[in-house]
Design an enzyme around this catalytic site. Structure first.
Site, short mmCIF file in Angstrom:
data_model
loop_
_atom_site.label_atom_id
_atom_site.label_comp_id
_atom_site.label_asym_id
_atom_site.label_seq_id
_atom_site.Cartn_x
_atom_site.Cartn_y
_atom_site.Cartn_z
N ASP A 1 0.81 -1.23 0.00
CA ASP A 1 0.00 0.00 0.00
C ASP A 1 0.84 1.27 0.00
O ASP A 1 0.44 2.30 0.55
CB ASP A 1 -0.97 0.02 1.21
CG ASP A 1 -1.89 -1.19 1.22
OD1 ASP A 1 -2.21 -1.67 0.12
OD2 ASP A 1 -2.27 -1.64 2.31
N LYS B 1 1.83 2.03 -5.08
CA LYS B 1 2.39 1.44 -6.31
C LYS B 1 1.46 1.65 -7.50
O LYS B 1 1.91 1.91 -8.61
CB LYS B 1 2.62 -0.07 -6.12
CG LYS B 1 3.62 -0.42 -5.04
CD LYS B 1 3.73 -1.92 -4.85
CE LYS B 1 2.48 -2.55 -4.29
NZ LYS B 1 2.10 -2.10 -2.93
N GLY C 1 -4.46 -4.47 -3.72
CA GLY C 1 -5.45 -3.44 -4.06
C GLY C 1 -4.67 -2.22 -4.50
O GLY C 1 -3.99 -1.59 -3.68
N HIS C 2 -4.67 -1.94 -5.79
CA HIS C 2 -3.86 -0.86 -6.34
C HIS C 2 -4.78 0.26 -6.83
O HIS C 2 -5.60 0.05 -7.72
CB HIS C 2 -2.99 -1.39 -7.49
CG HIS C 2 -2.00 -2.42 -7.04
ND1 HIS C 2 -1.31 -3.24 -7.89
CD2 HIS C 2 -1.58 -2.76 -5.78
CE1 HIS C 2 -0.50 -4.04 -7.18
NE2 HIS C 2 -0.65 -3.76 -5.91
N GLN D 1 2.17 -6.06 -3.19
CA GLN D 1 2.61 -6.10 -1.80
C GLN D 1 3.90 -5.27 -1.63
O GLN D 1 4.10 -4.35 -2.39
CB GLN D 1 2.82 -7.55 -1.31
CG GLN D 1 1.51 -8.31 -1.08
CD GLN D 1 0.90 -8.89 -2.34
OE1 GLN D 1 1.57 -9.58 -3.08
NE2 GLN D 1 -0.37 -8.62 -2.58
P1 GDP Z 1 -0.74 0.23 -3.54
O1 GDP Z 1 -1.31 -1.06 -3.02
O2 GDP Z 1 0.72 0.35 -3.28
O3 GDP Z 1 -1.09 0.49 -4.98
O4 GDP Z 1 -1.43 1.39 -2.69
P2 GDP Z 1 -3.00 1.50 -2.33
O5 GDP Z 1 -3.74 1.91 -3.53
O6 GDP Z 1 -3.46 0.30 -1.60
O7 GDP Z 1 -2.94 2.65 -1.22
C1 GDP Z 1 -2.42 3.92 -1.50
C2 GDP Z 1 -3.52 4.96 -1.20
O8 GDP Z 1 -2.95 6.24 -1.16
C3 GDP Z 1 -4.59 5.03 -2.27
O9 GDP Z 1 -5.81 5.40 -1.70
C4 GDP Z 1 -4.08 6.15 -3.18
O10 GDP Z 1 -5.12 6.78 -3.92
C5 GDP Z 1 -3.49 7.08 -2.17
N1 GDP Z 1 -2.36 7.89 -2.62
C6 GDP Z 1 -1.35 7.54 -3.48
N2 GDP Z 1 -0.42 8.53 -3.54
C7 GDP Z 1 -0.87 9.51 -2.73
C8 GDP Z 1 -0.33 10.79 -2.34
O11 GDP Z 1 0.75 11.20 -2.74
N3 GDP Z 1 -1.06 11.51 -1.43
C9 GDP Z 1 -2.24 11.09 -0.92
N4 GDP Z 1 -2.86 11.85 -0.05
N5 GDP Z 1 -2.77 9.90 -1.27
C10 GDP Z 1 -2.07 9.12 -2.14
P1 IMO Z 2 -0.83 -4.29 -2.17
O1 IMO Z 2 -0.36 -4.87 -3.48
C1 IMO Z 2 -0.90 -4.52 2.18
C2 IMO Z 2 -0.81 -8.52 3.97
C3 IMO Z 2 -2.04 -9.00 4.71
C4 IMO Z 2 -1.41 -9.93 5.74
C5 IMO Z 2 -0.27 -10.57 4.94
C6 IMO Z 2 -0.61 -11.94 4.36
O2 IMO Z 2 -2.12 -3.59 -2.25
O3 IMO Z 2 0.25 -3.47 -1.56
P2 IMO Z 2 -2.14 -12.70 2.30
O4 IMO Z 2 -3.60 -12.50 2.05
O5 IMO Z 2 -1.25 -12.14 1.24
O6 IMO Z 2 -1.79 -14.12 2.64
O7 IMO Z 2 -1.85 -11.86 3.66
O8 IMO Z 2 0.03 -9.66 3.88
N1 IMO Z 2 -1.06 -8.07 2.57
C7 IMO Z 2 -1.04 -6.79 2.17
N2 IMO Z 2 -0.89 -5.65 2.89
N3 IMO Z 2 -1.00 -4.46 0.83
C8 IMO Z 2 -1.12 -5.58 0.10
O9 IMO Z 2 -1.10 -5.58 -1.25
C9 IMO Z 2 -1.19 -6.82 0.76
N4 IMO Z 2 -1.34 -8.10 0.37
C10 IMO Z 2 -1.23 -8.85 1.48
O10 IMO Z 2 -2.72 -7.92 5.32
O11 IMO Z 2 -0.83 -9.19 6.77
MG MG Z 3 -2.87 -1.73 -1.81
#
Ligand code: GDP
Ligand code: IMO
Ligand code: MG
Length: 426
Positions: A14, A17, A41-42, A224
């Site tokens: 999270d 990415k 979840g991207h 991840q």
């Molecule tokens: P990922 O799994 O690495 O793709 O990240 P996620 O999408 O799960 O979580 C990142 C969250 O931060 C999402 O809600 C994005 O929309 C948000 N986000 C990404 N870059 C920024 C930023 O520079 N500032 C803020 N405030 N939110 C951001």
């Molecule tokens: P993205 O790609 C954050 C965490 C879970 C748990 C551990 C193992 O959005 O960054 P799993 O279901 O993979 O066996 O869970 O890894 N986890 C993540 N945490 N972002 C993710 O993906 C994750 N995918 C798995 O919360 O601690």
């Molecule tokens: Mg994510």
């Protein structure tokens, strides 16, 4: 010919990415995902539209670009179909631009059933997984008893392989009235997807090599983060795949020379969702404040993310194990209101001072962070697109991170939207 870049998460996932891959995908011909599954979840925000992708590579929003799912991914075919339908509803046409490797292992309903039982009965603490069946699917892959995309096209073999699951998963499946234990049903539902998969199945390794030879630009997308890597992360509080650079090679069938630059995505502070050690976690009001400012709730499960200060000690480990060349620092704007910002630059373990992650990762649960405090900039950086326009103290914070890690900053993200980005290296 552009640079072939690999994007990896540097913390516990999270990091943002999705946003970074979407930005870099504009300059690439192909975006290829190499591991993980629907646990990811991207998020991508384009103007006022938000997309959350789980299995489909984050390059898909750019019309006409190819996206590939490699053999290292574990693919839930039903979640995949739902995600595709959602894209179509939102006007994104994926026809002829999505490749799926025939060697990709499937996550099937019984994997989720098994995970639900196992999560409750672990003798160690609950791992707090995403419950997307990821662990049990990778177990089957490594035990050489998984069902792969290619099996969908051979109905007799598929049936035999599913029946064999009943034998080896007897204690979970026999006598269960959960519909996820119904292998007959799974078989019929899978067969319905044959035509869909036929349009996408491609030898991804071969196709990427061909594209590479033709001078096309490829972007490799990790899911991840490094601290969740099955070998090098905070085991057993990890996911079941190699989330680091090595995972891209085996998860796509590519050679090391196909990667020109490793881009690590670093959130300006740290978050973790799920159980496991987190030395710089803030369990006070400040942690709550970061969660609120950063809207730190999981994109897949909606769970609140644990929040804390940036940890340079584990980032040094992460830069090394991935061979990170440059970093993209995200969510700088979330720190705007803080009068002082701490950065962990060392650990104390009893009387010992550590500057690197201890070899016994279990010790990470017992270290005490040593902090360097930097002054906050107390002004709004949201949407800034020029490094020079950032307050000096924000620039100092970013440079402090890059200098410690010995890497260049490629991008700084100052908001969730595509446009809210500072491009430093072009
Ligand atoms: P990922 O799994 O690495 O793709 O990240 P996620 O999408 O799960 O979580 C990142 C969250 O931060 C999402 O809600 C994005 O929309 C948000 N986000 C990404 N870059 C920024 C930023 O520079 N500032 C803020 N405030 N939110 C951001
Ligand atoms: P993205 O790609 C954050 C965490 C879970 C748990 C551990 C193992 O959005 O960054 P799993 O279901 O993979 O066996 O869970 O890894 N986890 C993540 N945490 N972002 C993710 O993906 C994750 N995918 C798995 O919360 O601690
Ligand atoms: Mg994510």
């Amino acid at each position: 010919m552009g640079k072939n870049r690999l994007v990896v998460g540097c913390q516990w996932g999270d990091e943002g990415k999705g946003k970074i891959v979407d930005l870099l995908a504009a300059e690439a011909d192909i975006t290829a995902r190499f591991q993980g599954g629907a646990n990811a979840g991207h998020t991508i925000v384009v103007d006022d539209t938000k997309y959350i992708l789980h299995l489909i590579p984050s390059g898909i929003i750019h019309s006409g670009k190819i996206c590939a799912i490699g053999n290292g991914v574990v693919l839930d075919p039903f979640a995949f179909k739902e995600e595709l339908d959602l894209l179509v509803e939102r006007g994104i046409d994926y026809t002829d631009r999505l490749w799926v490797s025939p060697a990709t292992n499937l996550v099937l309903p019984y994997h989720k059933l098994i995970e639900a039982v196992e999560e409750k009965s672990r003798e160690t603490a609950n791992l707090d997984t995403t419950m997307r069946g990821i662990g049990p699917a990778y177990v089957d892959k490594v035990a050489r008893q998984g069902i792969r995309v290619v099996d969908i096209f051979a109905p007799d073999r598929l049936k035999r392989r599913l029946e064999y699951q009943r034998v080896i998963k007897d204690k979970y499946l026999t006598g269960s009235d959960d519909e996820r234990a119904d292998l007959e049903r799974t078989y019929h539902e899978l067969i319905k997807l044959t035509d869909l998969f036929r349009t996408m199945v491609t030898d991804v390794s071969l196709a990427l090599h061909k594209a590479f030879k033709e001078g096309k630009t490829i972007l490799f997308e990790g899911a991840q983060g490094a601290m969740l890597d099955i070998d090098l992360g905070t085991y057993p509080f990890a996911t079941s795949s190699n989330t680091t650079t090595g995972g891209a090679l085996t998860g796509l069938g590519i050679g090391v020379r196909m990667i020109d630059e490793v881009v690590g995505v670093v959130k300006a502070y740290t978050t973790r969702v799920g159980a496991g050690p987190f030395p710089t976690e803030l369990v006070d009001d400040l942690g709550e404040e970061l969660r609120r400012q950063g809207d730190e709730y999981g994109a897949t499960t909606g769970r609140p993310r644990r929040c804390g200060w940036l940890d340079l000690v584990f980032l040094r480990h992460v830069v090394r194990i991935n061979g990170v060349d440059s970093i993209a620092i995200t969510k700088l704007d979330v720190l705007d209101d803080l009068p002082a910002i701490k950065v962990c630059t060392g650990y104390k373990l009893g009387d010992r001072q550590l500057s690197q992650v201890p070899l016994d990762l279990a010790e990470l649960g017992h270290v005490k962070p040593v902090y360097t405090e930097l002054p906050g900039w107390l002004s709004d950086t949201t949407g800034t697109t020029d490094f020079g326009a950032l307050p000096q103290k924000a620039q100092d914070y970013l440079n402090f991170i890059a200098d410690d890690l010995g890497v260049k900053i490629r991008l700084v993200s100052t908001g969730a939207k595509r446009k809210e980005t500072i491009t430093i290296l072009t």
